[in-house]
Scaffold this active site. Structure first.
Site, mmCIF file in Angstrom:
data_model
loop_
_atom_site.group_PDB
_atom_site.id
_atom_site.type_symbol
_atom_site.label_atom_id
_atom_site.label_comp_id
_atom_site.label_asym_id
_atom_site.label_seq_id
_atom_site.Cartn_x
_atom_site.Cartn_y
_atom_site.Cartn_z
ATOM 1 N N GLU A 193 0.829 -1.267 0.055
ATOM 2 C CA GLU A 193 -0.068 0.015 0.041
ATOM 3 C C GLU A 193 0.992 1.249 -0.139
ATOM 4 O OE1 GLU A 193 -3.593 1.902 2.905
ATOM 5 O OE2 GLU A 193 -2.346 0.465 3.474
ATOM 6 N N LYS A 237 -9.405 2.363 -2.329
ATOM 7 C CA LYS A 237 -9.663 1.899 -1.204
ATOM 8 C C LYS A 237 -10.945 2.495 -0.605
ATOM 9 C CE LYS A 237 -7.252 1.511 3.502
ATOM 10 N NZ LYS A 237 -6.094 1.907 3.797
ATOM 11 N N CYS A 263 -5.488 -3.037 2.217
ATOM 12 C CA CYS A 263 -5.377 -2.998 3.582
ATOM 13 C C CYS A 263 -6.643 -3.093 4.428
ATOM 14 C CB CYS A 263 -4.442 -1.812 4.140
ATOM 15 S SG CYS A 263 -3.644 -1.844 5.814
#
Length: 557
Positions: free
Chosen positions: A41, A112, A150
């Protein structure tokens, strides 16, 4: 498909340097036969970038770096990198993105969805949530890749921001699995905490158990400011069997072949608590110094356990030839403290000097007004703190003169209780033990000797009663509860946010109340301490934001 997982140690803001590391890893992966390489990330800019994201031109520079990277990657290999992007977005809010680079172009980009906003995470300050219609698999060479970032894997976990939201965001992994993903891929920058590796694996395993889809998890490694990233990237097959486990606390690159016959699952011995703490301390200190441009450090050696462990960590992190100790005995220092400090320095092989401070102490006593105050209460609080500040000043002189970073050596138990001196033992550029409770200081110190197979930290330092030695016959337990009791109470109050009433079921209420009041009263000191390394769920620093000018009566809870 042969997929390489690249576990790199990026430096925040260093777009050129990080992209060079990515290219070098891609070259190694290509030589090993990889068709796709996965990076962590925000690897292009490093994690956490914090407010550098808000600087004019930074996001545009990141987008240009990704486009240039795509052009420099060999055309026969795909690469997935994490980066911030403003491409195609309106307004100031950017996206935390993962892009597939292939044949000279950015061919796919996903954003994300779940943006953590708890503990040290502050992603909603910068990023926008992904649009739900954009959450879908990325196709590469006939495989549907369920790529997500994540926190997107942590949906519904009880200690995250998303378990009790009034408007519940959907589970990205469920969406990707139900859309027919052949592989689930999570690129992360997941910071270290004790036993965090086990927790991550349990979360990923729960997804595999539910959807029976192989899962690849690639994590950042290295230290950035107060956070340490432990790596521990891994792969689970569709049966939740561990097929690949990458290194802890260091860079690594390994291949996973989706077509290879399933072998017996790996059996990984878990790291002990002391080993995890030591490795995290070493990596955190080494990276902080290197990324800030320091080659050497200096610290005071008191003959106590804290400075001994700090010196041992420093010697391991940057090499003993780059560690400089100062022995600063006062009129109250015992002979064994000097002897123990000398033995420690010799065992570690570090440079050291002895600078007695009594003449400076006497000079203060001979000053008008100040000297009168000191003579009113010999060895009183002002006098004790003066000695600590004289020592701190000596350390800072060496730091300034030689360009060495000064290490503060206080532990979490002392910082919690204010058993430390502003501009004295708290002086320095980095507080290496600030998230290590006293009992863990002893645990890790014994591990240092065990790991070395010899006496590094002298047994007398490990065995004697802790003392600041700022007054005659002084020991810590004259002013503090026994450390096993104190640390148990502090863990409950700080890391578990328990109340005095709740903690009083385990410990004497009077003791718990005293500890809680001291903890609150000394927030102003901790606000002025140097940065350090986060090791626990709740460390002093950016993840614990307590008021200083506040008053709460614990008997009213």
């Amino acid at each position: 498909m042969k997929i390489a997982l690249a576990q790199l140690n990026p430096t925040v803001g260093d777009l050129r340097g990080n992209c060079q590391r990515i290219l070098e890893a891609v070259q190694r992966a290509e030589q090993a036969g990889a068709e796709l390489v996965l990076f962590s990330e925000l690897v292009v800019c490093g994690y956490p970038p914090k407010d550098i994201l808000l600087r004019e031109g930074f996001i545009a520079a990141c987008d240009r770096a990704v486009e240039k990277l795509a052009q420099e990657i060999p055309v026969n290999i795909g690469v997935i990198v994490g980066h911030p992007t403003g491409r195609g977005l309106r307004g100031r809010r950017m996206a935390n993105a993962a892009s597939l680079l292939y044949q000279g172009a950015v061919v796919e980009c996903v954003h994300k969805l779940l943006l953590p906003n708890y503990d040290v995470f502050d992603e909603q300050r910068y990023f926008r949530h992904a649009e739900l219609e954009q959450i879908c698999p990325v196709t590469f060479r006939g495989l549907k890749l369920g790529l997500h970032i994540c926190e997107d894997a942590w949906w519904g976990q009880p200690d995250t921001f998303y378990h009790d939201q009034p408007v519940q965001l959907p589970d990205p992994v469920r969406i990707l699995a139900e859309a027919g993903s052949d592989l689930l891929i999570n690129i992360s920058a997941s910071p270290f905490e004790i036993d965090k590796r086990k927790r991550r694996q349990q979360i990923i395993q729960s997804h595999v158990d539910r959807y029976s889809i192989p899962y690849l998890f690639v994590n950042q490694v290295g230290g950035n400011d107060d956070l340490v990233f432990d790596g521990h990237s891994f792969v689970l097959d569709q049966n939740s069997q561990l097929q690949l486990q990458m290194a802890s606390f260091k860079e690594d690159l390994q291949l996973f072949d989706t077509e290879a016959a399933v072998e017996s699952p790996l059996e990984i011995s878990p790291l002990s608590r002391d080993e995890q703490l030591f490795d995290a301390l070493v990596l955190g200190l080494r990276d902080y110094m290197q990324k800030c441009g320091f080659t050497d450090c200096v610290l005071g050696l008191s003959g106590g356990i804290d400075s001994a462990l700090a010196a041992a960590v420093a010697a391991e992190a940057i090499g003993p030839q780059h560690v400089h100790g100062l022995l600063l005995p006062s009129r109250y220092s015992s002979d064994h403290s000097v002897v123990d400090s000398l033995a420690l320095a010799e065992n570690l092989g570090i440079d050291y000097e002895t600078v007695p401070i009594d003449s400076v102490h006497q000079a203060f006593e001979n000053l008008p007004v100040i000297g009168d105050d000191l003579r009113e209460a010999p060895a009183g609080l002002a006098d004790q703190n003066l000695q600590a500040r004289i020592r701190g000043a000596n350390v800072m002189v060496r730091s300034n003169q030689h360009g060495w970073m000064a290490l503060a050596t206080g532990n979490k138990s002392e910082l919690a209780m204010g058993y430390c001196t502003l501009y004295g033992d708290m002086a320095g550029g980095f507080a290496v033990l600030c998230d290590v409770l006293k009992c863990d200081v002893y645990l890790v110190s014994r591990y240092v000797n065990q790991r070395a197979g010899r006496i590094v930290i002298p047994e007398n330092i490990l065995d004697k009663a802790p003392s600041a030695e700022l007054a005659p016959n002084q020991v810590d337990q004259d002013s503090l509860p026994p450390y096993d009791v104190l640390d148990g109470i502090l863990k409950g109050l700080i890391e578990d946010e328990r109340s005095v009433r709740s903690m009083s079921e385990q410990y004497p209420r009077e003791t718990v109340q005293w500890v809680a009041n001291r903890l609150d009263r000394n927030e102003f000191k901790r606000r002025q301490m140097p940065p350090g390394i986060k090791l626990s769920a709740r460390a002093f620093g950016s993840g614990r934001r307590m008021p200083m000018a506040a008053r709460f009566h614990w008997d009213e809870e």
